[in-house]
Write an enzyme that holds these catalytic residues in place. Structure first.
Site, PDB file in Angstrom:
ATOM      1  CG  HIS A 196      -1.786   1.229   1.365  1.00 37.44           C
ATOM      2  ND1 HIS A 196      -3.122   1.141   1.658  1.00 37.44           N
ATOM      3  CD2 HIS A 196      -1.537   2.555   1.229  1.00 37.44           C
ATOM      4  CE1 HIS A 196      -3.659   2.347   1.704  1.00 37.44           C
ATOM      5  NE2 HIS A 196      -2.705   3.234   1.457  1.00 37.44           N
TER       6      HIS A 196
ATOM      7  CG  HIS B 247      -0.835   7.171  -1.158  1.00 40.89           C
ATOM      8  ND1 HIS B 247      -2.105   7.271  -1.662  1.00 40.89           N
ATOM      9  CD2 HIS B 247      -0.946   6.542   0.034  1.00 40.89           C
ATOM     10  CE1 HIS B 247      -2.962   6.729  -0.802  1.00 40.89           C
ATOM     11  NE2 HIS B 247      -2.284   6.274   0.239  1.00 40.89           N
TER      12      HIS B 247
ATOM     13  CE  LYS C 190      -7.940   2.330  -0.381  1.00 40.38           C
ATOM     14  NZ  LYS C 190      -6.649   2.482   0.218  1.00 40.38           N
TER      15      LYS C 190
ATOM     16  CG  HIS D 223      -9.597   5.005   3.947  1.00 39.57           C
ATOM     17  ND1 HIS D 223      -8.370   5.605   4.121  1.00 39.57           N
ATOM     18  CD2 HIS D 223     -10.389   5.488   4.937  1.00 39.57           C
ATOM     19  CE1 HIS D 223      -8.425   6.435   5.155  1.00 39.57           C
ATOM     20  NE2 HIS D 223      -9.643   6.385   5.676  1.00 39.57           N
TER      21      HIS D 223
ATOM     22  CG  HIS E 280      -4.500   2.786   6.044  1.00 39.30           C
ATOM     23  ND1 HIS E 280      -5.826   2.710   6.403  1.00 39.30           N
ATOM     24  CD2 HIS E 280      -4.461   3.562   4.930  1.00 39.30           C
ATOM     25  CE1 HIS E 280      -6.541   3.407   5.551  1.00 39.30           C
ATOM     26  NE2 HIS E 280      -5.745   3.933   4.650  1.00 39.30           N
TER      27      HIS E 280
ATOM     28  CG  ASP F 147      -1.272   5.145   4.075  1.00 35.08           C
ATOM     29  OD1 ASP F 147      -1.473   5.477   2.903  1.00 35.08           O
ATOM     30  OD2 ASP F 147      -1.892   5.633   5.042  1.00 35.08           O
TER      31      ASP F 147
HETATM   32  N1  LIG Z   1      -3.204   8.026   4.763  1.00 32.22           N
HETATM   33  C1  LIG Z   1      -3.336   9.330   4.603  1.00 32.22           C
HETATM   34  O1  LIG Z   1      -3.403  10.041   5.586  1.00 32.22           O
HETATM   35  N2  LIG Z   1      -3.379   9.900   3.387  1.00 32.22           N
HETATM   36  C2  LIG Z   1      -3.407   9.237   2.111  1.00 32.22           C
HETATM   37  C3  LIG Z   1      -4.743   8.652   1.792  1.00 32.22           C
HETATM   38  C4  LIG Z   1      -5.067   7.373   2.533  1.00 32.22           C
HETATM   39  O2  LIG Z   1      -4.359   6.387   2.422  1.00 32.22           O
HETATM   40  O3  LIG Z   1      -6.072   7.339   3.254  1.00 32.22           O
HETATM   41  C5  LIG Z   1      -3.011  10.249   1.035  1.00 32.22           C
HETATM   42  O4  LIG Z   1      -3.218   9.969  -0.155  1.00 32.22           O
HETATM   43  O5  LIG Z   1      -2.462  11.309   1.376  1.00 32.22           O
HETATM   44 ZN   LIG Z   2      -3.015   5.233   1.746  1.00 35.70          ZN
HETATM   45 ZN   LIG Z   3      -6.554   5.314   3.263  1.00 40.93          ZN
END
Ligand SMILES: NC(=O)N[C@@H](CC(=O)O)C(=O)O
Ligand SMILES: [Zn+2]
Ligand SMILES: [Zn+2]
Length: 348
Positions: free
Chosen positions: A13, A15, A103, A140, A178, A251
Protein backbone atom coordinates in the site's frame (compact mmCIF):
# COMPACT_ATOMS: atom_id res chain seq x y z
CA UNK A 1 28.03 -5.22 13.46
CA UNK A 2 24.47 -6.55 13.66
CA UNK A 3 22.98 -7.46 10.32
CA UNK A 4 19.66 -8.94 9.26
CA UNK A 5 19.14 -10.64 5.89
CA UNK A 6 15.59 -11.18 4.72
CA UNK A 7 13.79 -12.11 1.52
CA UNK A 8 13.22 -8.98 -0.58
CA UNK A 9 10.10 -7.28 0.86
CA UNK A 10 7.07 -5.75 -0.91
CA UNK A 11 4.98 -2.70 -0.07
CA UNK A 12 1.30 -3.61 -0.31
CA UNK A 13 0.00 0.00 0.00
CA UNK A 14 1.78 3.14 -1.18
CA UNK A 15 1.05 6.56 -2.72
CA UNK A 16 3.53 7.59 -5.41
CA UNK A 17 1.54 10.64 -6.61
CA UNK A 18 2.23 11.75 -10.18
CA UNK A 19 4.21 14.06 -12.46
CA UNK A 20 7.53 15.31 -11.12
CA UNK A 21 6.85 13.75 -7.71
CA UNK A 22 7.52 10.36 -9.30
CA UNK A 23 11.21 11.26 -9.58
CA UNK A 24 11.37 11.16 -5.76
CA UNK A 25 8.79 8.56 -4.83
CA UNK A 26 9.61 5.87 -7.39
CA UNK A 27 13.36 5.66 -6.62
CA UNK A 28 12.57 5.67 -2.88
CA UNK A 29 10.08 2.83 -3.11
CA UNK A 30 11.95 0.74 -5.69
CA UNK A 31 15.22 0.98 -3.76
CA UNK A 32 14.62 -2.49 -2.28
CA UNK A 33 10.90 -3.28 -2.52
CA UNK A 34 10.19 -5.93 -5.15
CA UNK A 35 6.57 -4.93 -5.74
CA UNK A 36 4.27 -2.18 -4.56
CA UNK A 37 0.52 -1.74 -4.70
CA UNK A 38 0.04 1.78 -6.08
CA UNK A 39 -2.88 3.74 -4.66
CA UNK A 40 -5.15 5.39 -7.26
CA UNK A 41 -6.21 8.59 -5.45
CA UNK A 42 -4.73 10.97 -8.00
CA UNK A 43 -6.50 14.09 -9.20
CA UNK A 44 -8.44 13.00 -11.25
CA UNK A 45 -8.54 9.48 -9.78
CA UNK A 46 -7.51 6.29 -11.62
CA UNK A 47 -11.02 5.05 -12.36
CA UNK A 48 -10.59 2.86 -15.44
CA UNK A 49 -8.23 0.52 -17.28
CA UNK A 50 -6.93 3.20 -19.61
CA UNK A 51 -5.99 5.62 -16.82
CA UNK A 52 -4.34 2.79 -14.88
CA UNK A 53 -2.33 1.73 -17.93
CA UNK A 54 -1.12 5.28 -18.54
CA UNK A 55 -0.21 5.77 -14.87
CA UNK A 56 1.69 2.47 -14.93
CA UNK A 57 3.71 3.75 -17.91
CA UNK A 58 4.58 6.99 -16.10
CA UNK A 59 5.78 5.04 -13.06
CA UNK A 60 7.87 2.69 -15.17
CA UNK A 61 9.41 5.65 -17.00
CA UNK A 62 10.33 7.27 -13.67
CA UNK A 63 11.88 4.01 -12.51
CA UNK A 64 14.08 3.66 -15.57
CA UNK A 65 15.13 7.32 -15.44
CA UNK A 66 15.55 7.35 -11.67
CA UNK A 67 18.79 6.87 -9.83
CA UNK A 68 18.14 3.28 -8.73
CA UNK A 69 17.02 1.81 -12.07
CA UNK A 70 15.58 -1.22 -10.39
CA UNK A 71 14.60 -3.19 -13.46
CA UNK A 72 12.70 -5.82 -11.51
CA UNK A 73 10.47 -3.40 -9.57
CA UNK A 74 6.83 -4.15 -10.27
CA UNK A 75 4.06 -1.59 -9.61
CA UNK A 76 0.70 -3.31 -9.08
CA UNK A 77 -2.05 -0.96 -10.21
CA UNK A 78 -5.38 -0.29 -8.51
CA UNK A 79 -8.73 0.91 -9.79
CA UNK A 80 -10.48 3.66 -7.80
CA UNK A 81 -14.14 2.69 -7.28
CA UNK A 82 -16.87 5.31 -7.60
CA UNK A 83 -20.67 5.14 -7.47
CA UNK A 84 -20.55 4.93 -11.28
CA UNK A 85 -18.02 2.10 -11.71
CA UNK A 86 -19.51 -0.75 -13.76
CA UNK A 87 -18.92 -4.51 -13.74
CA UNK A 88 -17.67 -4.17 -17.33
CA UNK A 89 -14.95 -1.77 -16.13
CA UNK A 90 -13.78 -4.47 -13.71
CA UNK A 91 -13.61 -7.02 -16.56
CA UNK A 92 -11.74 -4.51 -18.75
CA UNK A 93 -9.31 -3.69 -15.95
CA UNK A 94 -8.66 -7.36 -15.26
CA UNK A 95 -7.99 -7.94 -18.97
CA UNK A 96 -5.10 -5.40 -18.94
CA UNK A 97 -3.04 -7.75 -16.78
CA UNK A 98 -1.64 -4.74 -14.89
CA UNK A 99 -4.65 -3.82 -12.72
CA UNK A 100 -4.28 -5.95 -9.64
CA UNK A 101 -6.99 -4.74 -7.27
CA UNK A 102 -9.72 -2.16 -6.75
CA UNK A 103 -10.00 0.35 -3.94
CA UNK A 104 -13.00 1.38 -1.91
CA UNK A 105 -12.72 4.90 -0.54
CA UNK A 106 -15.87 5.91 1.30
CA UNK A 107 -16.57 9.34 -0.26
CA UNK A 108 -14.86 12.04 1.80
CA UNK A 109 -12.97 9.66 4.11
CA UNK A 110 -9.43 10.74 3.22
CA UNK A 111 -7.13 12.61 0.80
CA UNK A 112 -8.64 12.83 -2.73
CA UNK A 113 -11.61 10.63 -1.90
CA UNK A 114 -14.41 12.99 -2.92
CA UNK A 115 -15.23 10.81 -5.96
CA UNK A 116 -15.38 7.71 -3.77
CA UNK A 117 -18.35 5.50 -3.02
CA UNK A 118 -21.26 7.08 -1.15
CA UNK A 119 -22.95 3.76 -0.32
CA UNK A 120 -21.57 0.24 -0.86
CA UNK A 121 -24.98 -0.83 -2.18
CA UNK A 122 -24.18 1.28 -5.25
CA UNK A 123 -21.30 -1.06 -6.15
CA UNK A 124 -22.97 -4.43 -5.51
CA UNK A 125 -22.56 -5.51 -9.17
CA UNK A 126 -18.96 -4.35 -9.16
CA UNK A 127 -18.10 -6.34 -6.03
CA UNK A 128 -19.79 -9.41 -7.53
CA UNK A 129 -17.69 -8.97 -10.70
CA UNK A 130 -14.51 -8.63 -8.63
CA UNK A 131 -15.37 -11.80 -6.75
CA UNK A 132 -15.98 -13.56 -10.07
CA UNK A 133 -12.63 -12.58 -11.63
CA UNK A 134 -10.61 -12.84 -8.42
CA UNK A 135 -9.77 -9.15 -8.03
CA UNK A 136 -9.03 -8.17 -4.41
CA UNK A 137 -10.92 -5.34 -2.71
CA UNK A 138 -8.75 -2.89 -0.78
CA UNK A 139 -10.58 -0.73 1.74
CA UNK A 140 -10.01 2.57 3.49
CA UNK A 141 -12.12 1.54 6.46
CA UNK A 142 -13.64 4.64 8.00
CA UNK A 143 -17.18 5.98 8.11
CA UNK A 144 -17.60 9.61 7.19
CA UNK A 145 -20.76 10.67 9.07
CA UNK A 146 -20.03 14.11 10.49
CA UNK A 147 -21.42 13.22 13.92
CA UNK A 148 -19.04 10.25 14.36
CA UNK A 149 -15.90 11.07 16.34
CA UNK A 150 -12.76 10.84 14.20
CA UNK A 151 -11.17 8.39 16.67
CA UNK A 152 -14.18 6.02 16.33
CA UNK A 153 -14.53 6.03 12.56
CA UNK A 154 -12.61 2.82 11.88
CA UNK A 155 -14.34 0.77 14.59
CA UNK A 156 -17.79 1.92 13.45
CA UNK A 157 -16.92 1.15 9.82
CA UNK A 158 -16.05 -2.41 10.85
CA UNK A 159 -19.35 -2.87 12.69
CA UNK A 160 -21.69 -1.21 10.23
CA UNK A 161 -20.13 -1.62 6.75
CA UNK A 162 -17.37 -4.23 6.77
CA UNK A 163 -19.08 -6.97 8.77
CA UNK A 164 -22.08 -7.19 6.40
CA UNK A 165 -19.79 -6.85 3.36
CA UNK A 166 -17.58 -9.75 4.45
CA UNK A 167 -20.70 -11.85 5.17
CA UNK A 168 -22.12 -11.14 1.70
CA UNK A 169 -19.01 -11.68 -0.48
CA UNK A 170 -17.54 -14.81 1.04
CA UNK A 171 -15.13 -15.48 -1.86
CA UNK A 172 -13.88 -11.92 -2.29
CA UNK A 173 -10.36 -11.18 -1.06
CA UNK A 174 -10.63 -8.14 1.20
CA UNK A 175 -7.78 -6.14 2.70
CA UNK A 176 -8.55 -3.64 5.42
CA UNK A 177 -5.80 -1.12 4.75
CA UNK A 178 -3.63 0.70 7.29
CA UNK A 179 -5.46 -0.60 10.37
CA UNK A 180 -5.19 1.53 13.49
CA UNK A 181 -7.27 -0.12 16.21
CA UNK A 182 -7.49 -3.17 18.45
CA UNK A 183 -11.00 -3.58 16.98
CA UNK A 184 -9.55 -3.99 13.50
CA UNK A 185 -6.94 -6.50 14.70
CA UNK A 186 -9.64 -8.58 16.38
CA UNK A 187 -11.95 -8.36 13.37
CA UNK A 188 -9.28 -9.55 10.95
CA UNK A 189 -8.15 -12.34 13.27
CA UNK A 190 -11.62 -13.83 13.55
CA UNK A 191 -12.53 -13.40 9.86
CA UNK A 192 -11.96 -16.04 7.17
CA UNK A 193 -8.72 -16.51 5.24
CA UNK A 194 -10.02 -14.16 2.53
CA UNK A 195 -9.65 -11.18 4.91
CA UNK A 196 -6.30 -9.57 5.79
CA UNK A 197 -4.86 -6.20 6.81
CA UNK A 198 -1.88 -3.97 6.15
CA UNK A 199 -0.14 -2.10 8.97
CA UNK A 200 1.94 1.05 8.49
CA UNK A 201 5.19 1.68 10.28
CA UNK A 202 3.99 5.00 11.70
CA UNK A 203 1.09 3.27 13.42
CA UNK A 204 3.60 0.84 14.98
CA UNK A 205 6.02 3.55 16.10
CA UNK A 206 3.63 6.29 17.21
CA UNK A 207 0.37 6.95 18.98
CA UNK A 208 -1.68 10.12 19.32
CA UNK A 209 0.52 11.48 22.09
CA UNK A 210 3.39 11.69 19.62
CA UNK A 211 1.18 13.90 17.44
CA UNK A 212 -0.39 16.08 20.13
CA UNK A 213 1.61 16.30 23.37
CA UNK A 214 3.86 19.33 23.73
CA UNK A 215 2.67 20.86 20.46
CA UNK A 216 0.82 19.73 17.36
CA UNK A 217 3.03 17.84 14.92
CA UNK A 218 1.41 17.92 11.49
CA UNK A 219 3.73 15.36 9.90
CA UNK A 220 2.22 12.70 12.18
CA UNK A 221 -1.27 13.59 10.99
CA UNK A 222 -2.54 10.84 8.73
CA UNK A 223 -5.76 8.94 8.25
CA UNK A 224 -6.95 6.85 9.91
CA UNK A 225 -5.62 9.09 12.66
CA UNK A 226 -3.11 7.81 15.24
CA UNK A 227 -5.00 6.28 18.16
CA UNK A 228 -4.26 5.77 21.86
CA UNK A 229 -1.45 3.58 23.11
CA UNK A 230 -3.60 0.45 23.71
CA UNK A 231 -4.36 0.38 19.99
CA UNK A 232 -0.71 0.88 19.09
CA UNK A 233 0.15 -2.09 21.33
CA UNK A 234 -2.48 -4.26 19.60
CA UNK A 235 -1.00 -3.36 16.20
CA UNK A 236 2.52 -4.20 17.37
CA UNK A 237 1.29 -7.56 18.70
CA UNK A 238 -0.48 -8.27 15.38
CA UNK A 239 2.48 -7.29 13.18
CA UNK A 240 5.04 -9.19 15.25
CA UNK A 241 2.82 -12.13 16.18
CA UNK A 242 3.55 -14.18 13.06
CA UNK A 243 -0.05 -14.30 11.78
CA UNK A 244 -0.15 -14.44 7.98
CA UNK A 245 -3.18 -12.13 8.01
CA UNK A 246 -1.05 -9.05 8.69
CA UNK A 247 1.51 -7.65 6.28
CA UNK A 248 3.49 -4.59 5.33
CA UNK A 249 1.83 -1.57 3.71
CA UNK A 250 3.68 1.67 4.29
CA UNK A 251 0.86 4.03 3.28
CA UNK A 252 3.72 6.41 2.55
CA UNK A 253 1.68 9.46 1.49
CA UNK A 254 3.74 12.57 0.70
CA UNK A 255 2.37 16.09 0.65
CA UNK A 256 4.35 19.29 0.04
CA UNK A 257 5.70 20.83 3.26
CA UNK A 258 3.41 23.86 3.01
CA UNK A 259 0.33 21.66 2.60
CA UNK A 260 1.17 19.89 5.88
CA UNK A 261 2.45 22.86 7.90
CA UNK A 262 -0.74 24.82 7.45
CA UNK A 263 -3.82 26.03 9.34
CA UNK A 264 -5.63 23.12 7.66
CA UNK A 265 -2.97 20.52 6.96
CA UNK A 266 -3.38 17.47 4.69
CA UNK A 267 -3.45 13.89 5.99
CA UNK A 268 -0.50 11.67 5.12
CA UNK A 269 3.06 10.89 6.29
CA UNK A 270 6.10 10.24 4.09
CA UNK A 271 7.98 7.07 5.05
CA UNK A 272 9.18 5.67 1.72
CA UNK A 273 12.68 7.11 2.23
CA UNK A 274 13.26 4.69 5.13
CA UNK A 275 10.38 2.25 5.28
CA UNK A 276 11.99 -1.13 5.98
CA UNK A 277 14.57 0.59 8.20
CA UNK A 278 11.78 2.05 10.37
CA UNK A 279 9.92 -1.26 10.47
CA UNK A 280 13.17 -2.87 11.64
CA UNK A 281 13.27 -0.38 14.51
CA UNK A 282 9.69 -1.16 15.47
CA UNK A 283 10.24 -4.93 15.35
CA UNK A 284 13.53 -4.64 17.27
CA UNK A 285 11.82 -2.58 19.98
CA UNK A 286 9.24 -5.37 20.30
CA UNK A 287 12.02 -7.98 20.53
CA UNK A 288 10.73 -9.55 17.32
CA UNK A 289 13.29 -8.93 14.57
CA UNK A 290 12.90 -12.60 13.65
CA UNK A 291 9.29 -11.88 12.66
CA UNK A 292 10.12 -9.04 10.26
CA UNK A 293 10.69 -11.28 7.22
CA UNK A 294 7.27 -12.93 7.49
CA UNK A 295 5.49 -9.60 7.84
CA UNK A 296 7.48 -7.78 5.16
CA UNK A 297 8.20 -10.48 2.59
CA UNK A 298 6.11 -13.65 3.04
CA UNK A 299 2.58 -12.98 4.32
CA UNK A 300 1.59 -10.60 1.49
CA UNK A 301 2.53 -12.98 -1.35
CA UNK A 302 0.81 -15.85 0.50
CA UNK A 303 -2.43 -13.86 0.80
CA UNK A 304 -2.34 -12.58 -2.77
CA UNK A 305 -1.21 -15.92 -4.29
CA UNK A 306 1.95 -14.40 -5.72
CA UNK A 307 5.46 -15.86 -5.70
CA UNK A 308 7.80 -14.75 -2.92
CA UNK A 309 10.65 -12.57 -4.25
CA UNK A 310 13.60 -14.79 -5.06
CA UNK A 311 16.43 -12.68 -3.70
CA UNK A 312 17.42 -11.10 -0.40
CA UNK A 313 18.26 -7.75 1.12
CA UNK A 314 20.51 -7.09 4.10
CA UNK A 315 19.90 -4.51 6.79
CA UNK A 316 22.69 -3.45 9.08
CA UNK A 317 22.52 -1.68 12.40
CA UNK A 318 24.23 1.56 11.43
CA UNK A 319 22.84 4.95 12.34
CA UNK A 320 22.21 7.55 9.65
CA UNK A 321 20.82 11.04 9.56
CA UNK A 322 17.55 11.89 7.79
CA UNK A 323 17.58 15.31 6.09
CA UNK A 324 15.15 18.04 7.24
CA UNK A 325 13.45 18.01 3.84
CA UNK A 326 13.64 16.00 0.64
CA UNK A 327 12.89 17.21 -2.87
CA UNK A 328 9.36 16.42 -4.04
CA UNK A 329 8.67 17.63 -7.56
CA UNK A 330 8.79 21.44 -7.45
CA UNK A 331 8.26 21.32 -3.66
CA UNK A 332 9.84 19.64 -0.68
CA UNK A 333 8.45 16.97 1.61
CA UNK A 334 9.29 16.61 5.31
CA UNK A 335 9.89 12.89 5.85
CA UNK A 336 9.20 11.01 9.07
CA UNK A 337 12.27 11.32 11.35
CA UNK A 338 13.31 14.52 9.56
CA UNK A 339 16.51 15.96 11.02
CA UNK A 340 16.86 12.94 13.26
CA UNK A 341 18.49 9.53 13.09
CA UNK A 342 17.43 6.03 12.07
CA UNK A 343 19.13 2.98 13.55
CA UNK A 344 19.09 0.65 10.54
CA UNK A 345 20.36 0.90 6.97
CA UNK A 346 19.84 -1.22 3.89
CA UNK A 347 23.15 -2.34 2.40
CA UNK A 348 23.53 -1.68 -1.33
N1 LIG B 1 -3.20 8.03 4.76
C1 LIG B 1 -3.34 9.33 4.60
O1 LIG B 1 -3.40 10.04 5.59
N2 LIG B 1 -3.38 9.90 3.39
C2 LIG B 1 -3.41 9.24 2.11
C3 LIG B 1 -4.74 8.65 1.79
C4 LIG B 1 -5.07 7.37 2.53
O2 LIG B 1 -4.36 6.39 2.42
O3 LIG B 1 -6.07 7.34 3.25
C5 LIG B 1 -3.01 10.25 1.04
O4 LIG B 1 -3.22 9.97 -0.16
O5 LIG B 1 -2.46 11.31 1.38
ZN1 LIG C 1 -3.02 5.23 1.75
ZN1 LIG D 1 -6.55 5.31 3.26
Amino acid sequence: MTTLTITRPDDWHVHLRDGEALTTTVPDISRYFGRAIIMPNLVPPVTNAELATQYHQRIMAANVNGSTQNTTFQPLMVLYLTDKTTAQEIFDAKATGIVFAAKLYPAGATTNSSSGVTNVDNIADVLAAMQEVGMPLLIHGEVTDSHIDIFDREAIFIDTILTPLVAKYTDLKIVLEHITTKNAVEFVEQAGNNVAATITVHHLLFNRNDMLVGGIRPHYYCLPILKRNIHQQALIAAATGGSVKFFLGTDSAPHPQNAKESACGCAGSYTAHAAIELYAEAFEAAGALDKLEGFASLHGPAFYNLPVNNDKITLEKAQWHVPATMSFGKDVVVPIRANDTIAWQVKD
